[in-house]
Design a protein around this motif. Structure first.
Motif, mmCIF file in Angstrom:
data_model
loop_
_atom_site.group_PDB
_atom_site.id
_atom_site.type_symbol
_atom_site.label_atom_id
_atom_site.label_comp_id
_atom_site.label_asym_id
_atom_site.label_seq_id
_atom_site.Cartn_x
_atom_site.Cartn_y
_atom_site.Cartn_z
ATOM 1 N N SER A 275 8.171 0.602 -13.348
ATOM 2 C CA SER A 275 9.782 -0.180 -13.008
ATOM 3 C C SER A 275 9.904 -0.273 -11.796
ATOM 4 C CB SER A 275 10.691 0.255 -14.019
ATOM 5 O OG SER A 275 10.070 0.657 -15.096
ATOM 6 N N GLY A 276 10.786 -1.421 -10.793
ATOM 7 C CA GLY A 276 11.421 -1.490 -9.975
ATOM 8 C C GLY A 276 11.030 -3.436 -9.128
ATOM 9 N N ASN A 277 11.657 -2.900 -7.652
ATOM 10 C CA ASN A 277 11.344 -3.888 -7.221
ATOM 11 C C ASN A 277 10.199 -4.137 -6.661
ATOM 12 O OD1 ASN A 277 14.244 -5.024 -8.382
ATOM 13 N ND2 ASN A 277 14.898 -4.228 -6.592
ATOM 14 N N TYR A 278 9.494 -4.697 -6.294
ATOM 15 C CA TYR A 278 7.895 -5.162 -6.151
ATOM 16 C C TYR A 278 8.216 -6.511 -4.664
ATOM 17 C CZ TYR A 278 5.136 -2.285 -8.880
ATOM 18 O OH TYR A 278 5.403 -0.746 -9.936
ATOM 19 N N THR A 279 6.912 -6.347 -3.302
ATOM 20 C CA THR A 279 6.816 -6.644 -2.453
ATOM 21 C C THR A 279 5.527 -6.957 -1.365
ATOM 22 O OG1 THR A 279 8.382 -5.565 -1.069
ATOM 23 C CG2 THR A 279 9.299 -6.863 -2.132
ATOM 24 N N CYS A 280 5.550 -8.069 -0.864
ATOM 25 C CA CYS A 280 4.536 -7.538 -0.519
ATOM 26 C C CYS A 280 4.825 -8.313 0.735
ATOM 27 C CB CYS A 280 3.441 -8.755 -1.347
ATOM 28 S SG CYS A 280 3.419 -10.438 -1.835
ATOM 29 N N GLY A 281 3.127 -8.176 1.349
ATOM 30 C CA GLY A 281 3.920 -8.820 3.199
ATOM 31 C C GLY A 281 2.488 -8.068 4.264
ATOM 32 N N LEU A 282 2.376 -9.031 4.782
ATOM 33 C CA LEU A 282 0.731 -8.853 5.356
ATOM 34 C C LEU A 282 0.190 -7.143 5.789
ATOM 35 C CD1 LEU A 282 0.669 -12.646 7.199
ATOM 36 C CD2 LEU A 282 -0.737 -11.593 5.031
ATOM 37 N N LYS A 283 -0.758 -7.055 6.393
ATOM 38 C CA LYS A 283 -1.214 -5.754 6.609
ATOM 39 C C LYS A 283 -0.592 -5.627 7.666
ATOM 40 C CE LYS A 283 -4.500 -2.025 6.142
ATOM 41 N NZ LYS A 283 -6.432 -1.963 6.076
ATOM 42 N N ASN A 284 -1.115 -7.130 8.731
ATOM 43 C CA ASN A 284 -0.622 -6.432 10.800
ATOM 44 C C ASN A 284 1.155 -6.925 10.184
ATOM 45 O OD1 ASN A 284 -1.284 -9.169 9.762
ATOM 46 N ND2 ASN A 284 -2.696 -8.974 11.014
ATOM 47 N N ASN A 285 1.622 -7.473 9.206
ATOM 48 C CA ASN A 285 2.765 -7.857 9.325
ATOM 49 C C ASN A 285 3.528 -7.269 8.973
ATOM 50 O OD1 ASN A 285 4.917 -8.735 10.788
ATOM 51 N ND2 ASN A 285 4.903 -11.515 10.692
ATOM 52 N N VAL A 286 3.804 -5.972 8.668
ATOM 53 C CA VAL A 286 5.145 -5.935 7.064
ATOM 54 C C VAL A 286 6.367 -5.583 8.051
ATOM 55 C CG1 VAL A 286 3.216 -3.977 6.435
ATOM 56 C CG2 VAL A 286 5.053 -3.619 7.905
ATOM 57 N N GLY A 287 6.647 -6.924 8.518
ATOM 58 C CA GLY A 287 8.532 -7.034 9.142
ATOM 59 C C GLY A 287 8.103 -8.160 8.163
ATOM 60 N N LYS A 288 7.494 -9.210 7.514
ATOM 61 C CA LYS A 288 8.292 -9.840 6.799
ATOM 62 C C LYS A 288 7.440 -10.060 5.634
ATOM 63 C CE LYS A 288 8.548 -13.689 10.858
ATOM 64 N NZ LYS A 288 7.503 -15.100 11.391
ATOM 65 N N LEU A 289 8.183 -9.824 4.127
ATOM 66 C CA LEU A 289 7.908 -9.227 2.881
ATOM 67 C C LEU A 289 7.893 -11.125 2.352
ATOM 68 C CD1 LEU A 289 9.001 -6.358 3.064
ATOM 69 C CD2 LEU A 289 6.534 -7.008 3.534
ATOM 70 N N SER A 290 8.078 -10.677 1.049
ATOM 71 C CA SER A 290 7.797 -11.711 -0.291
ATOM 72 C C SER A 290 9.582 -11.520 -0.545
ATOM 73 C CB SER A 290 7.003 -11.834 -0.892
ATOM 74 O OG SER A 290 6.947 -10.466 -1.994
ATOM 75 N N GLU A 291 10.138 -12.571 -1.398
ATOM 76 C CA GLU A 291 11.137 -12.272 -2.271
ATOM 77 C C GLU A 291 10.699 -10.985 -3.331
ATOM 78 O OE1 GLU A 291 12.852 -15.530 -3.903
ATOM 79 O OE2 GLU A 291 12.986 -16.826 -1.746
ATOM 80 N N PRO A 292 12.067 -10.355 -3.440
ATOM 81 C CA PRO A 292 11.252 -8.505 -4.328
ATOM 82 C C PRO A 292 11.741 -9.567 -5.974
ATOM 83 C CG PRO A 292 13.862 -9.206 -3.689
ATOM 84 C CD PRO A 292 13.342 -9.878 -3.782
ATOM 85 N N PHE A 293 10.206 -8.950 -6.510
ATOM 86 C CA PHE A 293 10.059 -9.405 -7.962
ATOM 87 C C PHE A 293 10.150 -7.692 -8.723
ATOM 88 C CE2 PHE A 293 7.488 -9.159 -11.809
ATOM 89 C CZ PHE A 293 7.403 -10.477 -12.342
ATOM 90 N N SER A 294 11.475 -8.471 -9.259
ATOM 91 C CA SER A 294 11.841 -7.131 -10.513
ATOM 92 C C SER A 294 10.425 -7.006 -11.807
ATOM 93 C CB SER A 294 13.288 -7.569 -11.252
ATOM 94 O OG SER A 294 13.696 -6.194 -11.709
ATOM 95 N N LEU A 295 10.059 -5.788 -12.112
ATOM 96 C CA LEU A 295 9.274 -5.237 -13.337
ATOM 97 C C LEU A 295 9.967 -4.013 -13.975
ATOM 98 C CD1 LEU A 295 6.389 -6.024 -14.631
ATOM 99 C CD2 LEU A 295 5.483 -3.912 -12.926
ATOM 100 N N ASN A 296 10.699 -4.538 -14.942
ATOM 101 C CA ASN A 296 10.803 -3.151 -16.099
ATOM 102 C C ASN A 296 10.320 -3.539 -16.708
ATOM 103 O OD1 ASN A 296 13.287 -3.223 -14.655
ATOM 104 N ND2 ASN A 296 13.879 -5.146 -15.601
ATOM 105 N N VAL A 297 9.841 -1.552 -17.397
ATOM 106 C CA VAL A 297 9.055 -1.305 -18.241
ATOM 107 C C VAL A 297 9.995 0.002 -19.090
ATOM 108 C CG1 VAL A 297 7.020 -0.130 -18.753
ATOM 109 C CG2 VAL A 297 6.809 -1.376 -16.574
ATOM 110 N N GLU A 298 9.565 -0.780 -20.518
ATOM 111 C CA GLU A 298 10.547 -0.246 -21.614
ATOM 112 C C GLU A 298 9.796 1.060 -21.985
ATOM 113 O OE1 GLU A 298 10.684 -2.256 -25.409
ATOM 114 O OE2 GLU A 298 11.944 -4.053 -24.349
ATOM 115 N N ALA A 299 10.682 2.398 -22.014
ATOM 116 C CA ALA A 299 10.182 4.020 -22.599
ATOM 117 C C ALA A 299 9.757 3.902 -23.712
ATOM 118 C CB ALA A 299 11.150 4.568 -21.334
ATOM 119 N N GLY A 300 8.611 4.471 -24.008
ATOM 120 C CA GLY A 300 8.260 4.535 -25.216
ATOM 121 C C GLY A 300 8.798 6.368 -25.297
#
Length: 358
Positions: A206-231
């Motif tokens: 669970s968390g907020n995921y972002t992605c960016g170019l390997k040689n330009n991590v200064g510009k990232l995508s908008e965060p994607f929130s992933l919530n996993v229900e605990a067992g």
């Protein structure tokens, strides 16, 4: 039909046959992010033979060219790649030709820049230029800024423990290759590539995921929130600490206490044993000094402390008096000058009797 009309018709048919027999197949429009790498997948089919001086001649392609924003890519047209480097052309090092001269015309563009936003076309030629062809309509390459990147999920809804999900880093358009760095809550993940596959899902995913170019991590995508229900196992926590960790700590504490108790018991038993040995020594008391008793008895002349000479007993044939405390010290007896009066009288009688008989 006039002779001239027949020649025009034959020439037109020849050109039409040549155009149909050779062609270039391009990919659809390609979109790339600045700084990324794209690959233009391309194939071509040349003619096999041509007619020269009334006879058929085999054709072999030996020159391949890629150019920008030009209809036929010939003569002095600026090119981004030319395997023959004619007309003092210099190949762009960011353009890498992945094809050959047989049928593959794929081209790779790395570190995309704004000037790469153009229409590219491929041209093939044989050595004598009996056959040459520029494929139409070409392929349109669009370059976009990295801020347009975003994350898409392979499925919607709630995510449960044990399921799988794929996150894709993409833009408004399609791209072929993209060197991507993934982040969760701002921390880099050890994964690269446009897609991130998570399986099986866990609560810690669970968390907020972002992605960016390997040689330009200064510009990232908008965060994607992933919530996993605990067992059930992950729900059984105390103050955010997993049960397995709590059990491990408790077992460790118990082992430490058992070890401490065992050491204390060993120390206590050792002390008790040492105390018993000391009590036994005190009850036994000190050992008597036999030499001092003998000397004291000789000086006082008491009957209990007497030293006998075993040689004298053998000569007299007398029995040794039964005494409670008798010590035999022949050397000390000889050293003392004190005489036993009773025994000396007896000895005198015996010796005189022997002399009288003689």
């Amino acid at each position: 039909m006039a002779l001239w009309d027949k020649k025009v018709l034959c020439g037109f048919m020849f050109l039409l046959t040549g155009a149909v027999s050779q062609h270039v197949i391009y990919p659809g429009p390609v979109c790339g992010v600045k700084g990324s790498t794209v690959t233009l997948l391309c194939t071509f089919t040349p003619v096999k033979t041509v007619t020269e001086d009334g006879r058929e001649v085999l054709v072999e392609i030996n020159r391949v060219v890629w150019c920008q924003n030009h209809e036929i890519c010939q003569t002095t047209t600026p090119s981004v790649y030319d395997n023959k480097l004619l007309y003092n052309h210099i190949n762009n090092p960011r353009y890498r030709y992945l094809g050959d001269t047989k049928g593959n015309c794929s081209l790779q563009i790395s570190d995309l820049k704004e000037e790469d936003d153009a229409t590219l076309r491929f041209r093939m030629e044989d050595e004598k230029k009996l056959s040459f062809y520029t494929g139409q309509p070409g392929v349109k390459v669009t370059v976009v800024d990295a801020t347009q990147m975003k994350i898409r999920s392979s499925r919607d809804g709630e995510f449960k423990r044990g399921e799988a999900v794929t996150l894709t880093c993409t833009t408004e358009c399609t791209f072929h290759q993209l060197e991507v760095t993934w982040f969760r809550d701002g921390h880099a993940l050890p994964y690269t590539g446009p897609s991130l596959h998570l399986s099986p899902l866990k609560a810690e995913d669970s968390g907020n995921y972002t992605c960016g170019l390997k040689n330009n991590v200064g510009k990232l995508s908008e965060p994607f929130s992933l919530n996993v229900e605990a067992g059930e196992e992950e729900q059984s926590t105390q103050a955010g600490v997993p049960v397995t960790l709590i059990v491990g700590v408790v077992v460790g504490v118990l082992l430490a206490l058992c070890t401490l108790i065992l050491v204390l018991c060993i120390i206590r038993r050792k002390r008790a044993a040492d105390k018993n040995q000391s009590a036994v020594r005190e009850e036994a008391g000190p050992k008597p000094d036999v030499s001092s008793n003998i000397q004291q008895g000789g000086a006082n002349g008491t009957e209990d402390d007497v030293s006998y000479d075993p040689i004298q007993f053998k000569a007299r044939g007398q029995a040794r008096p039964a005494k409670d405390d008798v010590s035999y010290a022949p050397i000390q007896f000889k050293a003392r000058s004190q005489a036993r009066p009773v025994e000396e009288a007896d000895d005198a009688v015996i010796y005189s009797s022997v002399v009288g008989r003689g």
